[in-house]
Design an enzyme around this catalytic site. Sequence first.
Site, mmCIF file in Angstrom:
data_model
loop_
_atom_site.group_PDB
_atom_site.id
_atom_site.type_symbol
_atom_site.label_atom_id
_atom_site.label_comp_id
_atom_site.label_asym_id
_atom_site.label_seq_id
_atom_site.Cartn_x
_atom_site.Cartn_y
_atom_site.Cartn_z
ATOM 1 C CB CYS A 58 -0.937 -0.007 1.200
ATOM 2 S SG CYS A 58 -0.105 -0.014 2.805
ATOM 3 C CG HIS A 433 -4.424 0.662 4.342
ATOM 4 N ND1 HIS A 433 -3.835 -0.215 3.450
ATOM 5 C CD2 HIS A 433 -5.398 1.311 3.651
ATOM 6 C CE1 HIS A 433 -4.433 -0.122 2.272
ATOM 7 N NE2 HIS A 433 -5.385 0.813 2.377
#
Length: 627
Positions: A58, A433
């Site tokens: 990510c 994230h």
Amino acid sequence: MPDKPLTVLTYAASASLAAVALVYFFNPNQFIDGDSSTSSASTRKKGIVGLVNPANDCFINSVLQSLAGLGDLRLYLIREVHRRQLDDASIYSTVPDKDEQGKDVDAAKLLSLQGGEVTQGLKMMLDQLNERPIYKKTISAQNFIAVLEHAFDNKISRAQQDAQELLQLVAERLSEEYYAGKRARRRHNQGLQHRVEKADPTDDLDEVQEPERDTLNVSAVASKLLAPISAVGESTGEDEEGFPLEGQTETRVECQHCRFMPRATPTSFVMLNLMVPQKGSTTLNECFDAHFKTEYIDDYKCDKCRLDHALETLEEELDFTKSQQQRDFVQSKIDRVRKALETDPERPPERVQLPDIKHAPKRKVARHVQITKFPKVLVIHLSRSMFDPGSYSQKNSAKLSFPERLPIGGILNRKNYRLLGLVTHKGTHNSGHYETFRRQHLYPPTSRPHVKNPIGPYSATGTPAASHQLSPQMSGSVSNTPVKLPGRSSLSPAERPSFSSIPSPAVSTDSFSPTPARPTTGSTARGKDAIPSHGTKHLSLPVTPNQPTAILSPPIEPQPEEPALARYSASLDLSRFKRKKRKTTSDRWWRISDDKIKECNTVDVLGMQRDVYMLFYEMERGDPTES
């Protein structure tokens, strides 16, 4: 013919499908990039390419999606890649033995830098991310990762990494490739210049016939040979726009005792690192003020104060010296120190041994930092790390408000930036994230250039020819028949508008008789209501046999004799005919989480105050102060 309506309907449907097919064939972006494409929620979700996340990628996906929304960066990549393709391959395949500082060079690394390996790989990746797919599309960043691993000759770990460190690595590599290519072109041009200057221009005259040789000029031949080289040199001049993410700061130190300021130290940057204060909420302006505020430093050894201390020491030594020869020697050193103080205190005088630096006085100085070269794309990293010697590092979750438009600089060098993207991080200091917010900002050739074309039928500006101003007065024939308006009584002859304000062209009555613009019903006008004649050659109006000719009068100022028509036109409600204002694309954003894409607006983006991690601002093109 019972099937006639069905046949007409079939023909109409076929023609409509054919028209839609033609428009889509010749201009498919109208359905993809136009405002009509964003009218439905199902279509908006298919307007961008996502990236798969097979592991903990990510941080890579967020960086690539943010860079894909920067138009100036894409233009730079296109320019650099095409330049290397058009230039001679020998320019970037030649490696010197020594660099400009006289040090040995790594041939393999320099070849990779001159060839623009990462530049080409990033361009291909951003081109794929800027496609306009009709349906949902997801690609992989594996090709770009392979380019990075080959360029740095190292593997990229799939463990949780920092997006800021990856962006810093890629940006610095792009800057190094730009300067390596620039130096390679300069060496090539200097070599060509040197060979042409050493060559004899008369050698080219051997192929010229004898009668023509006398008419040729040697200087003209030399200038012809040097023309392409000078043209190449001009194209790679200093006025060329460099790497768009690169800026420059200067650090100045001012002594608070003697007010001496040494030369400023320039430092290049591709990203501004701002510390987030440890409090509940803050603003981006406070972070800028903390980074660029004046800092006072104690125990600093000023160069000018050191020379003053040396001068005082030499003068005391001169007072205790009795030998004339020794006094002359000390006096010569005093003169050199004084000259150094007047010319350049930072450069110690020659053949003068200064006192030990530990005996030099300590001063308090003020340190100033300012931006001298503003980048076209300003990348801001908000450091949220809190280091505690007694425990592990923690994340600073303070709320930070940031503006959509950011002015930077002083009064004379003000630059305005506009927010184009940001990266957020949710989680702790060691895990979490990354997500990307990217403005739906379209650049050519993907966007439709005719939407705001300065000329043509789709132009936003008006044409030079002024449009005809509508008037409640009727042109053409004149009739005394009362005008019947819906919902109102007929107008009497006294309430009808006067035709004295209409200009009368000089046209003969025998050659021109206009047709009434709007036919009227009822009886025609009588002679007593006719407009009197004021000339010999005027536009005649159609009359009956018993009606005298009505001649238009010369143009005069309009008379306020039209209250009925004015009241009627004012009573018309034209609001229902106005087109509803569409939501501009500048307020639309994409929220990208790997392959999951949603749409949001500017309010949602500015509300990510607790998770914002990196900001991407682009200098506004309409900035009047932009150089």
